[in-house]
Scaffold this active site. Structure first.
Site, mmCIF file in Angstrom:
data_model
loop_
_atom_site.group_PDB
_atom_site.id
_atom_site.type_symbol
_atom_site.label_atom_id
_atom_site.label_comp_id
_atom_site.label_asym_id
_atom_site.label_seq_id
_atom_site.Cartn_x
_atom_site.Cartn_y
_atom_site.Cartn_z
ATOM 1 N N SER A 133 0.873 -1.014 -0.269
ATOM 2 C CA SER A 133 -0.263 0.133 -0.325
ATOM 3 C C SER A 133 0.464 1.191 -0.225
ATOM 4 O O SER A 133 2.162 0.942 0.339
ATOM 5 C CB SER A 133 -1.126 0.102 1.406
ATOM 6 O OG SER A 133 -0.344 -0.024 2.557
ATOM 7 N N GLY A 170 -3.638 8.756 14.015
ATOM 8 C CA GLY A 170 -3.832 6.833 13.847
ATOM 9 C C GLY A 170 -2.249 6.333 14.224
ATOM 10 O O GLY A 170 -1.438 7.096 15.479
ATOM 11 N N VAL A 171 -2.250 5.549 14.506
ATOM 12 C CA VAL A 171 -0.820 4.735 14.816
ATOM 13 C C VAL A 171 -0.316 5.091 13.636
ATOM 14 O O VAL A 171 0.790 5.624 14.610
ATOM 15 C CB VAL A 171 -0.978 2.850 14.665
ATOM 16 C CG1 VAL A 171 0.131 2.797 15.297
ATOM 17 C CG2 VAL A 171 -1.712 2.481 15.317
ATOM 18 N N ILE A 172 0.462 5.524 13.029
ATOM 19 C CA ILE A 172 1.657 6.161 12.076
ATOM 20 C C ILE A 172 1.878 7.521 12.876
ATOM 21 O O ILE A 172 2.669 7.502 12.276
ATOM 22 C CB ILE A 172 0.894 5.709 10.525
ATOM 23 C CG1 ILE A 172 1.491 4.911 9.932
ATOM 24 C CG2 ILE A 172 2.198 6.722 9.350
ATOM 25 C CD1 ILE A 172 1.385 4.200 9.116
ATOM 26 N N CYS A 174 0.809 8.957 15.486
ATOM 27 C CA CYS A 174 1.297 9.252 16.893
ATOM 28 C C CYS A 174 2.508 8.710 17.009
ATOM 29 O O CYS A 174 2.792 8.707 18.201
ATOM 30 C CB CYS A 174 -0.043 8.409 17.224
ATOM 31 S SG CYS A 174 -1.166 8.497 17.619
ATOM 32 N N GLU A 175 2.698 7.807 16.174
ATOM 33 C CA GLU A 175 4.457 6.912 15.591
ATOM 34 C C GLU A 175 5.524 8.681 15.873
ATOM 35 O O GLU A 175 6.148 8.120 16.014
ATOM 36 C CB GLU A 175 4.339 5.843 14.926
ATOM 37 C CG GLU A 175 5.370 5.257 15.591
ATOM 38 C CD GLU A 175 5.904 3.924 14.085
ATOM 39 O OE1 GLU A 175 6.157 3.944 13.454
ATOM 40 O OE2 GLU A 175 4.691 2.904 14.806
ATOM 41 N N HIS A 433 11.457 -13.421 37.357
ATOM 42 C CA HIS A 433 11.178 -12.431 38.165
ATOM 43 C C HIS A 433 12.354 -11.478 38.263
ATOM 44 O O HIS A 433 13.335 -12.311 38.717
ATOM 45 C CB HIS A 433 10.699 -12.528 39.798
ATOM 46 C CG HIS A 433 10.925 -11.772 40.424
ATOM 47 N ND1 HIS A 433 9.508 -10.495 40.408
ATOM 48 C CD2 HIS A 433 11.877 -11.258 41.752
ATOM 49 C CE1 HIS A 433 9.902 -9.448 41.757
ATOM 50 N NE2 HIS A 433 10.572 -9.441 42.079
#
Length: 469
Positions: A133, A170-172, A174-175, A433
């Site tokens: 895309s 969106g994700v990109i 905000c990244e 742990h």
């Protein structure tokens, strides 16, 4: 490579860069920028017993040089493998790279225009369309690759811009907001048409990220509509309106347009092969198989889930299916993803929004990272762990982790979801742990009523939460 495993002769047609957006101007390059920016932000902190009094010299050019070095390393391995596998062997199993652009002229033939301008006809028994895309560019936005850019152009900046607006939350978008805010050289604004960023995620996840963004100096134009954008005197001027119709005009140095992606299908001649497309030019596919039985689609060309790991799974599945291996169906409900933000967000399975949409009764447990020993040791306790389970059976439905090293928690849960496991299975797993995944274990134990931390003590303080829907 999966077809080569099966002894098949393969031709890969690529017009540009091997690896696509999974390597260039996408998954690898942007994540390299994110890691470098986090290193810089961490080095700037003064609450860890040390302080760089002389300050830091920062160069966008040198940052991009480091990004390109990472990309070159990855691409070099691909090139080496393609070179070695190009020679035909007895029994098949060759992979030939053809540089050029392909277009179907019939269901079993593509015409390839090589980069030197020559034409070649390639025929095959099976095809996989994996052309990916590209960034979507809405009408009216003056994207020029210089002042107004998409993610494809980020690396071309000569220096850190003083200010930048990001269209899309969106994700990109905000990244990249995270990356530039971490480097602390660019004033970032985000235009969000929704009341909150990351609208596909639960409200508590989105608000945790938004709160951190604002503490980093990022300004979010919430519930705002972009009315106009233009270039004026070498700057970017944009006009936004709020829900009441009040407008505001703001000028910045650059703009990043990040409003989704569209499939690369229009020039492929798919109509000549009879392949059905939907109204958005995505290939209509069922279990990776298009409307033409020998033509398959993998990755963003179907625009179902636009993730690099999904594209690879679909490519492998398509090859195994076309050659009769009867692969197990891909369990999309068990897919995991990482959002490289500040804080990091990792996800697998359902969130509360999706569970409610599907009318699945659930229970949810939330443990604040202030109760997770590894977060305390890291001196970074922002964020939380959130686990969803079926209300009656305790079957694991999904996980969201917000905070440092969030991605370390999700693969085990993805496997448990795939296996139909329950909260009791998480509880009985021996966790290392101190480690971030212990927060997941405490979520499960809280829902089972046997956590180290008690809701009646820490619930009123907002550190623990149990609920259902």
């Amino acid at each position: 490579m999966r077809a080569q495993d099966l002894g098949k002769d393969v031709i890969v047609i690529e017009r540009a860069r091997v690896g696509g957006a999974g390597v260039h101007a996408g998954a690898l390059s942007s994540k390299t920028m994110w890691h470098l920016s986090n290193d810089f932000a961490l080095a700037q902190r003064s609450d860890r017993g040390y302080c760089a009094k002389a300050g830091f010299e920062i160069s966008y050019r040198r940052v991009i040089e480091s990004v390109r070095a990472a990309v070159s390393e990855r691409e070099g391995y691909f090139d080496k493998q393609l070179d070695r596998l190009a020679a035909s062997r007895s029994g098949g199993g060759s992979v030939s790279l053809v540089r050029g652009t392909a277009k179907f002229i019939s269901p079993h033939e593509v015409e390839v225009r090589r980069t030197d301008g020559s034409l070649e006809l390639v025929s095959a028994s099976h095809f996989v369309v994996a052309t990916g895309s590209k960034p979507r560019i809405p009408d009216g936005l003056p994207v020029d690759g210089d002042l107004v850019v998409t993610s494809d152009h980020i690396e071309s900046f000569p220096s850190f811009p003083e200010s930048m607006v990001i269209v899309g939350a969106g994700v990109i978008g905000c990244e990249y907001a995270t990356v530039f805010a971490n480097f602390a050289s660019t004033k970032i604004r985000i235009i969000d048409r929704q009341p909150r960023i990351l609208p596909f995620e639960d409200e508590d996840v989105a608000e945790e990220v938004a709160s951190n963004f604002e503490s980093m100096g990022i300004l979010i134009h919430r519930s705002s509509k972009l009315q106009e954008m233009r270039v004026v005197d070498g700057k970017v001027e944009y006009v936004i309106s709020d829900p009441e119709g009040k407008t505001q005009t703001i000028r910045v140095e650059r703009a990043l347009v990040s409003v989704g992606r569209v499939p690369n299908t229009r020039t492929l001649g798919l109509e000549n092969a009879g392949v059905q497309l939907d109204k958005n030019d995505s290939i209509v596919a069922t279990h990776t198989q298009s409307s033409v039985s020998h033509i398959y689609a993998a990755g963003d060309v179907t625009m179902d889930i636009a993730l690099a790991n999904v594209a690879e799974l679909e490519g492998r599945y398509a090859v195994e299916k076309m050659f009769g291996l009867d692969p197990r169906p891909i369990r999309y409900e068990a897919l995991s993803a990482i959002m490289f933000l500040k804080p990091e967000v990792a996800s697998v399975g359902l969130n509360e929004l999706q569970a409610k949409e599907r009318k699945i009764p659930y229970r949810v447990g939330v443990v604040d990272n202030r109760l997770v020993a590894r977060n305390v040791a890291m001196r970074n306790t922002s964020g939380f762990v959130k686990l969803l389970a079926a209300k009656d059976s305790g079957k694991i439905l999904g996980l969201r982790v917000v905070g440092p090293q969030a991605s370390s928690t999700i693969q085990g849960i993805a496997f448990l979801i795939e296996m139909g496991a329950t909260l009791d299975d998480i509880d009985r797993c021996v966790h290392p742990h101190p480690a971030i995944p212990e927060g997941v274990q405490e979520c499960a134990r809280m829902l089972l009523g046997r956590s180290v931390f008690k809701v009646e003590v820490f619930g009123p303080e907002g550190l623990l939460r149990c609920g259902e829907g």
